[in-house]
Design an enzyme around this catalytic site. Sequence first.
Site, PDB file in Angstrom:
ATOM      1  N   GLY A 181     105.122 -30.706   7.640  1.00  0.00           N
ATOM      2  CA  GLY A 181     106.477 -30.213   7.432  1.00  0.00           C
ATOM      3  C   GLY A 181     106.651 -28.728   7.723  1.00  0.00           C
ATOM      4  O   GLY A 181     107.658 -28.125   7.344  1.00  0.00           O
ATOM      5  N   HIS A 221      98.615 -39.533   0.354  1.00  0.00           N
ATOM      6  CA  HIS A 221      99.358 -38.512   1.113  1.00  0.00           C
ATOM      7  C   HIS A 221      99.273 -37.181   0.378  1.00  0.00           C
ATOM      8  O   HIS A 221      99.247 -37.144  -0.856  1.00  0.00           O
ATOM      9  CB  HIS A 221     100.816 -38.942   1.273  1.00  0.00           C
ATOM     10  CG  HIS A 221     101.579 -38.044   2.193  1.00  0.00           C
ATOM     11  ND1 HIS A 221     102.109 -36.853   1.774  1.00  0.00           N
ATOM     12  CD2 HIS A 221     101.835 -38.143   3.521  1.00  0.00           C
ATOM     13  CE1 HIS A 221     102.688 -36.265   2.816  1.00  0.00           C
ATOM     14  NE2 HIS A 221     102.538 -37.018   3.879  1.00  0.00           N
ATOM     15  N   GLU A 235     101.359 -35.004  -0.331  1.00  0.00           N
ATOM     16  CA  GLU A 235     102.388 -34.752  -1.357  1.00  0.00           C
ATOM     17  C   GLU A 235     102.059 -35.492  -2.648  1.00  0.00           C
ATOM     18  O   GLU A 235     102.356 -35.005  -3.746  1.00  0.00           O
ATOM     19  CB  GLU A 235     103.771 -35.130  -0.799  1.00  0.00           C
ATOM     20  CG  GLU A 235     104.254 -34.066   0.195  1.00  0.00           C
ATOM     21  CD  GLU A 235     105.009 -34.597   1.398  1.00  0.00           C
ATOM     22  OE1 GLU A 235     105.545 -35.713   1.334  1.00  0.00           O
ATOM     23  OE2 GLU A 235     105.049 -33.879   2.424  1.00  0.00           O
ATOM     24  N   ASN A 256     106.855 -41.807   8.353  1.00  0.00           N
ATOM     25  CA  ASN A 256     106.893 -41.655   6.897  1.00  0.00           C
ATOM     26  C   ASN A 256     108.230 -41.019   6.544  1.00  0.00           C
ATOM     27  O   ASN A 256     108.453 -39.847   6.818  1.00  0.00           O
ATOM     28  CB  ASN A 256     105.714 -40.760   6.470  1.00  0.00           C
ATOM     29  CG  ASN A 256     105.778 -40.376   5.000  1.00  0.00           C
ATOM     30  OD1 ASN A 256     106.570 -40.932   4.232  1.00  0.00           O
ATOM     31  ND2 ASN A 256     104.935 -39.429   4.602  1.00  0.00           N
ATOM     32  N   GLU A 287      95.551 -35.422   8.088  1.00  0.00           N
ATOM     33  CA  GLU A 287      96.765 -34.626   7.931  1.00  0.00           C
ATOM     34  C   GLU A 287      96.426 -33.293   7.270  1.00  0.00           C
ATOM     35  O   GLU A 287      96.361 -33.212   6.031  1.00  0.00           O
ATOM     36  CB  GLU A 287      97.782 -35.375   7.057  1.00  0.00           C
ATOM     37  CG  GLU A 287      98.263 -36.673   7.650  1.00  0.00           C
ATOM     38  CD  GLU A 287      99.688 -36.993   7.208  1.00  0.00           C
ATOM     39  OE1 GLU A 287     100.533 -37.179   8.074  1.00  0.00           O
ATOM     40  OE2 GLU A 287      99.948 -37.016   5.998  1.00  0.00           O
ATOM     41  N   LYS A 340     109.396 -40.440   3.650  1.00  0.00           N
ATOM     42  CA  LYS A 340     109.315 -39.673   2.395  1.00  0.00           C
ATOM     43  C   LYS A 340     110.477 -40.037   1.467  1.00  0.00           C
ATOM     44  O   LYS A 340     110.857 -41.197   1.392  1.00  0.00           O
ATOM     45  CB  LYS A 340     109.278 -38.177   2.712  1.00  0.00           C
ATOM     46  CG  LYS A 340     108.197 -37.862   3.749  1.00  0.00           C
ATOM     47  CD  LYS A 340     107.871 -36.407   3.837  1.00  0.00           C
ATOM     48  CE  LYS A 340     106.777 -36.227   4.887  1.00  0.00           C
ATOM     49  NZ  LYS A 340     106.159 -34.941   4.856  1.00  0.00           N
ATOM     50  N   SER A 369     103.509 -32.215  11.572  1.00  0.00           N
ATOM     51  CA  SER A 369     104.401 -31.593  12.561  1.00  0.00           C
ATOM     52  C   SER A 369     104.274 -32.197  13.962  1.00  0.00           C
ATOM     53  O   SER A 369     104.334 -31.474  14.963  1.00  0.00           O
ATOM     54  CB  SER A 369     104.192 -30.069  12.591  1.00  0.00           C
ATOM     55  OG  SER A 369     104.541 -29.519  11.326  1.00  0.00           O
TER      56      SER A 369
END
Length: 252
Positions: free
Chosen positions: A170, A95, A97, A9, A164, A11, A209
């Site tokens: 991250g 996702h 985010e 991904n 996730e 991003k 991560s």
Amino acid sequence: MRRLAIVGNWKLYTTPASARSLALEIREAFVGFKDVDIGVCPPATSLQVVAEVLRGSNVAWGAQNAHWAQEGAFTGEVSAAALKELGCTYVILGHSERRHVFGETDEMVGKRLSFVMHSGLVPILCVGETEQERSEGKTEAALAQQLQVASRGLDGPPDIVAYEPVWAIGTGRRAELADMEAAHRFIRERLVERFENKAKEVRVLYGGSVKPENVAELAASGEMDGALVGGASLSAASFRSIIARALERRRL
Ligand code: PGA
């Protein structure tokens, strides 16, 4: 054993020019790789150039979101029809985010998911608990809710679900093996409850991560069918070493 799937991904990193260079490196890095589905999901503005580079290689490409209507007055959205035309295989949906920075709800994710599945694209439905939910013992409730609402309108399960944990994305803090396994088992149980036998083929990926140094432990687990990789997929060398190490562990 379900086939391993490892998807990057990107991003909001890369412009068309830098995406082209990265895609060229990635294409070379995976020549000859077998027994794994490899994909990258660049920003929508880089899909065309990435498609040009990766067409005919053993790396597929996909998008980071897609809208729930074929077309219409939806400023800023991306349509499944356009993604199909660009040769996309995958679409990441829900996702964290999107959920936490842009306010997407479980209902919105569900509508996107259902449309994407009808369009013949392969969805990667992301679910995961926040740090607070985990510390309050509400991880399973959070996962159950996200899965239940997202799959309301579906006849069959999504091809891929990515677990996730929000606190692991991250941050450099990967989930512990036992926590990943418990979450993956829980996700599969919910899917089996809802979709019965059809849920057996769903691949449950881990994301948060994942790095070359920590992928082997996860990949050795029968609960992990692959990974969704953010930061470490932005370098062809580290993305390659994640996939090489995961394959090596599965073959042991
Ligand atoms: P990360 O991101 O690997 O950088 O933690 C994972 C993701 O957002 O899918």
